[in-house]
Design a protein around this motif. Structure first.
Motif, mmCIF file in Angstrom:
data_model
loop_
_atom_site.group_PDB
_atom_site.id
_atom_site.type_symbol
_atom_site.label_atom_id
_atom_site.label_comp_id
_atom_site.label_asym_id
_atom_site.label_seq_id
_atom_site.Cartn_x
_atom_site.Cartn_y
_atom_site.Cartn_z
ATOM 1 N N VAL A 186 33.203 -11.200 74.848
ATOM 2 C CA VAL A 186 33.030 -10.359 76.039
ATOM 3 C C VAL A 186 31.648 -9.704 76.014
ATOM 4 C CG1 VAL A 186 33.908 -8.379 77.326
ATOM 5 C CG2 VAL A 186 35.507 -9.943 76.201
ATOM 6 N N ARG A 221 28.522 -3.144 71.969
ATOM 7 C CA ARG A 221 28.560 -4.078 70.840
ATOM 8 C C ARG A 221 29.699 -3.720 69.876
ATOM 9 N NH1 ARG A 221 23.990 -6.658 69.459
ATOM 10 N NH2 ARG A 221 22.748 -4.873 70.198
ATOM 11 N N LYS A 222 29.907 -2.402 69.697
ATOM 12 C CA LYS A 222 30.924 -1.948 68.749
ATOM 13 C C LYS A 222 32.336 -2.046 69.310
ATOM 14 C CE LYS A 222 29.180 2.140 67.924
ATOM 15 N NZ LYS A 222 28.924 3.486 67.338
ATOM 16 N N THR A 223 32.494 -1.910 70.622
ATOM 17 C CA THR A 223 33.837 -1.786 71.199
ATOM 18 C C THR A 223 34.347 -3.051 71.885
ATOM 19 O OG1 THR A 223 32.885 -0.857 73.233
ATOM 20 C CG2 THR A 223 33.584 0.698 71.517
ATOM 21 N N LEU A 224 33.461 -3.927 72.323
ATOM 22 C CA LEU A 224 33.890 -5.127 73.025
ATOM 23 C C LEU A 224 34.063 -6.298 72.066
ATOM 24 C CD1 LEU A 224 31.547 -5.038 76.174
ATOM 25 C CD2 LEU A 224 33.960 -4.381 76.048
ATOM 26 N N PRO A 225 35.033 -7.174 72.319
ATOM 27 C CA PRO A 225 35.132 -8.402 71.534
ATOM 28 C C PRO A 225 33.843 -9.212 71.681
ATOM 29 C CG PRO A 225 37.098 -8.067 72.877
ATOM 30 C CD PRO A 225 36.087 -7.065 73.338
ATOM 31 N N PRO A 226 33.387 -9.870 70.622
ATOM 32 C CA PRO A 226 32.115 -10.607 70.686
ATOM 33 C C PRO A 226 31.959 -11.522 71.886
ATOM 34 C CG PRO A 226 32.879 -10.506 68.429
ATOM 35 C CD PRO A 226 33.967 -9.914 69.269
#
Length: 207
Positions: free
Chosen positions: A80, A73-78
């Protein structure tokens, strides 16, 4: 049962199954036995035996995929993350996970010339780790479990190391999710195979 299935038949049973229930047809002890068998008997370069494993059940397994969900959730674009959220939840809904690692300290037991050679060919470690994964996966599949292999590292590597006190020399390489299968293998029951002729070449074979 894994011990009773001919090897070539056992290979065919191993498939990627994503739909898994939080149940197991065999005991936790037997699952650990299958993983131990893989770690003990899989080949490794110069018998370095550098593969390591952590087996997670119950709340510990769920904790892993909570880490996976939060870090993704923190590292991927929303957009994705939206595609992966349901998949990660599916892994959490399974029965357990085997974490596979490579221990860089294992090579220190080899003579210096072999250590130097191993440093030049790091892909040898990956070959061996893959064989450990394959053996464990095949064994669990032949015990009636469904499995799928995931690679959320390095996204989850720090959280895994902190949560389960993983030695610094252990590098996370794969996550084998397992549980009672509740759906067909990926690609369907009748797997389609590419023709072997362009993929395998043979020379000098006797008739």
């Amino acid at each position: 049962m894994a011990y009773q299935t001919p090897f070539l038949e056992a290979i065919k049973v191993r498939r990627s199954i994503l739909s898994l229930a939080k149940e197991s047809p065999i005991s936790d002890d037997r699952i650990v036995m299958c993983v131990n068998h893989a770690i003990k008997h899989a080949p490794s370069p110069f018998n370095v035996q550098s593969c390591r494993a952590i087996v997670l059940f119950g709340a510990e397994h769920e904790k892993l995929w909570d880490i996976g969900m939060e870090e993704s959730r923190k590292t991927l674009p929303p957009p994705v993350f939206a595609q992966y959220e349901g998949k990660i939840q599916g892994y959490r809904d399974a029965y357990g996970t085997v974490l596979f690692f490579e221990d860089s300290d294992a090579v220190k037991a080899l003579p210096p010339p072999l250590q130097d050679l191993m440093a030049k060919y790091p892909d040898w470690y990956e070959h061996s780790n893959g064989m450990n994964q394959f053996i464990a996966w095949t064994a669990l599949a032949n015990e009636g479990l469904g499995c799928n292999l995931q690679h959320l590292h390095p996204t989850i590597s720090k959280g895994v190391a902190e949560t389960w006190d993983v030695p610094e020399s252990w590098s996370l390489r794969a996550q084998l999710v397992f549980g009672k299968p509740t759906g067909p293998p990926r690609g369907g029951v009748d797997k389609k195979f590419a023709a072997l002729e362009p993929r395998v070449k043979v020379y000098g074979k006797k008739a």
